[in-house]
Design an enzyme around this catalytic site. Structure first.
Site, short mmCIF file in Angstrom:
data_model
loop_
_atom_site.label_atom_id
_atom_site.label_comp_id
_atom_site.label_asym_id
_atom_site.label_seq_id
_atom_site.Cartn_x
_atom_site.Cartn_y
_atom_site.Cartn_z
N GLU A 1 -8.00 1.39 -15.61
CA GLU A 1 -8.51 0.59 -14.51
C GLU A 1 -9.10 1.69 -13.67
OE1 GLU A 1 -6.50 -2.75 -13.05
OE2 GLU A 1 -7.62 -2.68 -11.09
N GLY A 40 -4.27 -11.41 -6.12
CA GLY A 40 -3.52 -10.62 -5.51
C GLY A 40 -2.11 -10.55 -6.31
N SER A 96 -5.46 -8.30 -13.20
CA SER A 96 -6.06 -7.44 -13.86
C SER A 96 -4.91 -6.66 -14.89
CB SER A 96 -6.69 -6.42 -13.12
OG SER A 96 -7.45 -6.86 -12.15
N SER A 118 -12.31 -15.45 -24.35
CA SER A 118 -11.34 -15.79 -23.28
C SER A 118 -11.44 -17.41 -23.16
CB SER A 118 -11.89 -14.97 -21.89
OG SER A 118 -11.40 -15.96 -21.07
N SER A 141 -1.89 -9.60 -9.48
CA SER A 141 -2.10 -8.68 -10.64
C SER A 141 -2.65 -9.13 -11.90
CB SER A 141 -0.71 -7.71 -11.34
OG SER A 141 -0.64 -6.88 -9.88
N ASP A 162 0.84 -2.37 -10.08
CA ASP A 162 0.79 -3.43 -10.74
C ASP A 162 1.11 -3.44 -12.38
OD1 ASP A 162 -0.36 -4.10 -8.19
OD2 ASP A 162 -2.39 -4.09 -9.19
N GLY A 165 -7.87 -12.84 -9.34
CA GLY A 165 -8.30 -12.29 -8.15
C GLY A 165 -7.74 -12.53 -6.96
N HIS A 177 0.74 -1.18 -0.07
CA HIS A 177 -0.03 -0.26 -0.18
C HIS A 177 0.97 1.31 0.13
CE1 HIS A 177 -4.05 -1.91 0.77
NE2 HIS A 177 -3.16 -2.95 0.95
N THR A 178 2.13 1.24 -0.14
CA THR A 178 3.08 2.24 -0.35
C THR A 178 2.73 2.95 -1.68
OG1 THR A 178 4.78 0.88 -1.07
CG2 THR A 178 4.55 1.60 1.37
C1 GLA Z 1 -3.38 -3.67 -5.15
C2 GLA Z 1 -3.12 -2.24 -6.11
C3 GLA Z 1 -1.68 -1.85 -6.10
C4 GLA Z 1 -1.20 -1.62 -4.67
C5 GLA Z 1 -1.55 -2.97 -3.87
C6 GLA Z 1 -0.96 -2.57 -2.46
O1 GLA Z 1 -2.64 -4.71 -6.02
O2 GLA Z 1 -3.57 -2.53 -7.33
O3 GLA Z 1 -1.89 -0.62 -6.76
O4 GLA Z 1 -1.89 -0.61 -4.11
O5 GLA Z 1 -2.88 -3.46 -3.96
O6 GLA Z 1 0.28 -2.62 -2.42
#
Ligand code: GLA
Length: 398
Positions: free
Chosen positions: A169, A133, A137, A71, A135, A181, A131, A38-39
């Site tokens: 996005e 975590g 998307s 898809s 990436s 991401d 989904g 989350h930085t």
């Molecule tokens: C998701 C968001 C990113 C980032 C992370 C946390 O993956 O898409 O932009 O904020 O959470 O680090």
């Protein structure tokens, strides 16, 4: 990763679906962050790498102003119009399925920038877990942008590609993610871990100590709260930056707050903003500390930094759910584990461990059985390697 055989199979599928050959194929990888939760939306640092899990798209242009998409992964066909040049949003609004909205959003963001590709037929497949975590998307967005760049024979700077996909996005799908991401999916370097400065998108590559490998384990825990809680965390961080900005010169985002300044001003903040702020400022500092620990091959420091990150995520930023705790315990107990922490946004999804390379397989077996014993859930594990960012696929296809 798709090897030559898998790619040939997809090329055959394209011809079967669209009754014509594809013209080219592109790929874009998923990513995992090693430090810096989350930085990114606080304009801070993140240590990240693209992983050998990717989205591939086979494509051919058409004279029609429509995009047809098959898809494989979702087993679904979608068609949308790109005819309305004046209203990019209409491109996305005509898509019912969620995954297709990501595809259309990239076309919309490209339209908004004044570029109008021809219509296209696309066949998409992915081995990025959806989904979780990692990436999925961004991998989809960045692969679609590669297709559009090919269709329009346009060169675009990698950072601009990342920015465009993030805008797609944020504005057209409506997910307020940071730049991490998309940056990772476009700009990653093969064999390298990257430290990204989210403020100006500059980056350094960092070498990983010999004998250290990374393993991603998916908790398979549903991430229902993910998007609303993510938005709340963002607001809390913005509130903190605004309050601290009133007390300190030059604070625009939490990136501008040093760990020393933090101690002086933190008591002025309300809770839970205080805890969120401490986490971000400390997590941001941990990114540089981890890079230095890697350089010195200091595995004791790596272990403590991973542990501090996970503890802060649980107690201060509150993005850890019980399944992640169980996974963390199983990882720390497994052979060869140097350290383990959350990956991505948290609230379920994947975790990452730094592991002694020779112990990787034993580590995976132990985590899977330990996590099953604790939760009754099956974990999926991925031995990940650092790969290059999005590209045209050349060479492997006949
Ligand atoms: C998701 C968001 C990113 C980032 C992370 C946390 O993956 O898409 O932009 O904020 O959470 O680090």
């Amino acid at each position: 990763m798709y090897d030559g055989e898998a790619l040939e199979r997809l090329r055959g599928e394209f011809s079967g679906v669209y009754k014509r050959p594809s013209e080219f194929a592109v790929r874009a990888p998923g990513r995992v962050d090693l430090m810096g939760s989350h930085t990114d939306y606080n304009e801070g640092y993140v240590m990240t790498m693209a992983i050998d899990r990717e989205t591939v798209v086979f494509a051919a242009s058409t004279p029609r102003e429509t995009v047809r998409v098959r898809s494989i992964h979702m087993d679904e066909d979608v068609e949308f119009s790109i005819a309305d040049r004046a209203d990019p949003r209409s491109v996305v609004d005509s898509c019912a399925s969620t995954w297709a909205r990501y595809v259309a959003a990239v076309f919309a963001a490209v339209h908004e920038s004044g570029v109008f590709p021809s219509g296209a037929d696309l066949l998409i497949d992915t081995d990025v877990p959806i989904g979780g975590g990692l990436s999925s998307s961004a991998a989809l967005e960045c692969a679609v942008l590669q297709v559009i760049l090919q269709l329009t024979r346009t060169e675009m700077d990698g950072r601009d590609q990342a920015r465009l996909c993030r805008r797609a996005e944020n504005e057209y799908v409506g997910v307020q993610c940071g730049i991490l991401d998309q940056f990772s999916s476009v700009m990653a370097r093969k064999g390298s871990v990257i430290v990204l400065d989210s403020r100006d998108l500059s980056f350094d590559t960092v070498s990983v100590p010999d004998g250290l490998a990374f393993v991603v384990c998916d908790t398979n825990a549903p991430r229902e709260l993910g998007s609303s809680e993510y938005a709340t965390r963002r607001m809390e961080c913005e509130e903190a930056a605004a309050l601290l900005g009133e007390r300190m010169n030059g604070v625009r985002t939490l990136r501008d707050v040093s760990p020393t300044a933090l101690e002086e001003h933190l008591p002025a903040l309300p809770e839970p903003v205080q805890r969120r702020t401490r986490f971000i400022v400390e997590e941001n500092a941990r990114v540089g500390a981890l890079a230095r620990a890697f350089e010195r091959s200091d595995l004791t420091a790596v272990r403590s930094l991973f542990l501090e990150s996970f503890t802060g995520a649980r107690e201060l930023f509150e993005i850890v759910v019980p399944a992640m705790e169980a996974m963390h315990d199983a990882m720390l107990r497994a052979p060869g584990c140097i350290g383990a922490r959350q990956a991505g946004a948290g609230f379920g999804g994947c975790m990452i461990a730094a592991v002694e390379t020779p112990a990787r397989e034993a580590f995976v077996r132990s985590v899977v059985s330990g996590y099953r014993a604790e939760t009754g859930n099956e974990a999926r594990a991925y031995l990940v390697n650092a790969v290059a960012g999005a590209s045209l696929i050349t060479g492997v296809l006949r």
